[in-house]
Scaffold this active site. Sequence first.
Site, PDB file in Angstrom:
ATOM      1  N   HIS A  99       4.956  44.817 -23.370  1.00  0.00           N
ATOM      2  CA  HIS A  99       4.040  43.931 -22.667  1.00  0.00           C
ATOM      3  C   HIS A  99       3.031  44.729 -21.836  1.00  0.00           C
ATOM      4  CE1 HIS A  99       6.664  40.055 -22.976  1.00  0.00           C
ATOM      5  NE2 HIS A  99       6.498  40.667 -24.134  1.00  0.00           N
ATOM      6  N   GLU A 148       2.104  44.461 -18.790  1.00  0.00           N
ATOM      7  CA  GLU A 148       2.523  44.849 -17.439  1.00  0.00           C
ATOM      8  C   GLU A 148       3.410  46.088 -17.488  1.00  0.00           C
ATOM      9  OE1 GLU A 148       2.748  41.920 -18.975  1.00  0.00           O
ATOM     10  OE2 GLU A 148       2.766  40.241 -17.576  1.00  0.00           O
ATOM     11  N   CYS A 193       6.565  37.936 -17.769  1.00  0.00           N
ATOM     12  CA  CYS A 193       7.858  37.468 -18.276  1.00  0.00           C
ATOM     13  C   CYS A 193       8.979  38.031 -17.385  1.00  0.00           C
ATOM     14  CB  CYS A 193       8.041  37.908 -19.729  1.00  0.00           C
ATOM     15  SG  CYS A 193       8.467  39.654 -19.884  1.00  0.00           S
ATOM     16  N   CYS A 225       9.323  41.946 -17.533  1.00  0.00           N
ATOM     17  CA  CYS A 225       8.293  42.652 -16.761  1.00  0.00           C
ATOM     18  C   CYS A 225       8.453  42.398 -15.271  1.00  0.00           C
ATOM     19  CB  CYS A 225       6.902  42.244 -17.231  1.00  0.00           C
ATOM     20  SG  CYS A 225       6.535  42.837 -18.890  1.00  0.00           S
TER      21      CYS A 225
HETATM   22  N1  LIG Z   1       3.195  38.368 -19.434  1.00  0.00           N
HETATM   23  C1  LIG Z   1       3.088  38.689 -20.738  1.00  0.00           C
HETATM   24  C2  LIG Z   1       3.494  37.807 -21.715  1.00  0.00           C
HETATM   25  C3  LIG Z   1       3.373  38.173 -23.028  1.00  0.00           C
HETATM   26  N2  LIG Z   1       2.865  39.375 -23.346  1.00  0.00           N
HETATM   27  C4  LIG Z   1       2.637  39.714 -24.746  1.00  0.00           C
HETATM   28  C5  LIG Z   1       3.786  39.720 -25.697  1.00  0.00           C
HETATM   29  C6  LIG Z   1       3.152  39.324 -26.993  1.00  0.00           C
HETATM   30  O1  LIG Z   1       2.485  40.432 -27.593  1.00  0.00           O
HETATM   31  C7  LIG Z   1       2.114  38.318 -26.556  1.00  0.00           C
HETATM   32  C8  LIG Z   1       2.620  36.883 -26.538  1.00  0.00           C
HETATM   33  O2  LIG Z   1       2.566  36.409 -27.853  1.00  0.00           O
HETATM   34  P1  LIG Z   1       2.676  34.858 -28.213  1.00  0.00           P
HETATM   35  O3  LIG Z   1       4.102  34.469 -28.054  1.00  0.00           O
HETATM   36  O4  LIG Z   1       1.759  34.104 -27.250  1.00  0.00           O
HETATM   37  O5  LIG Z   1       2.187  34.785 -29.625  1.00  0.00           O
HETATM   38  O6  LIG Z   1       1.771  38.695 -25.248  1.00  0.00           O
HETATM   39  C9  LIG Z   1       2.460  40.242 -22.367  1.00  0.00           C
HETATM   40  O7  LIG Z   1       1.961  41.356 -22.648  1.00  0.00           O
HETATM   41  N3  LIG Z   1       2.591  39.890 -21.070  1.00  0.00           N
HETATM   42 ZN   LIG Z   2       6.675  40.940 -20.101  1.00  0.00          ZN
END
Ligand SMILES: Nc1ccn([C@H]2C[C@H](O)[C@@H](COP(=O)(O)O)O2)c(=O)n1
Ligand SMILES: [Zn+2]
Length: 169
Positions: free
Chosen positions: A83, A85, A109, A112
């Site tokens: 992610h 973060e 999430c 993170c």
């Molecule tokens: N706070 C976050 C939440 C999610 N991510 C990333 C992880 C995945 O690459 C994407 C989410 O994919 P989706 O389920 O919307 O198709 O975003 C993050 O970096 N930071």
């Molecule tokens: Zn995360």
Amino acid sequence: MQAAHSGKRSGYLSWDDYFMAVALLSAQRSKDPSTQVGACIVNSQKRIVGVGYNGFPTGCSDDTLPWSREGDFIDTKYPYVCHAELNAVLNSVPGNLTGCAIYTALFPCNECAKVIIQAGIREVVYLSDKYAGTDSVRASRHMFEQAGVACRQLEPANPVVTIRLSENG
Ligand SMILES: Nc1ccn([C@H]2C[C@H](O)[C@@H](COP(=O)(O)O)O2)c(=O)n1
Ligand SMILES: [Zn+2]
């Protein structure tokens, strides 16, 4: 009180908009076809000390690992992607993140959130909360609250920031 007439340019970016724009610019590096996330860590002197975006770990190919959202867990992106973060913390200049703020395009999430708390980051500034209500985000909020990490959703002063890379076109 006398009005200032220094000739200073108006319309410049606020600190908040600037750091979020850096996070969003970083997100442009993401190969994730559905959600591109960027994050920017800022210290108490308003200096950027780390940026990151969501992507596969170093050495793991963007072209062979799956970007899919559905199917068997092992065939989706979820077990592989780092992610934004996490990457911002891992990419940060060696030193201390205690007291820093993290600007992120999407609310963190639970995984993170743990990293953010353990790194000593004291503020989370986010834009989107599109996964609010999921167990992951509920757990994050719970941990941030207990750990005393402040969270606020940015209301940008400038809804659009334009970056032109070429003088023509
Ligand atoms: N706070 C976050 C939440 C999610 N991510 C990333 C992880 C995945 O690459 C994407 C989410 O994919 P989706 O389920 O919307 O198709 O975003 C993050 O970096 N930071
Ligand atoms: Zn995360």
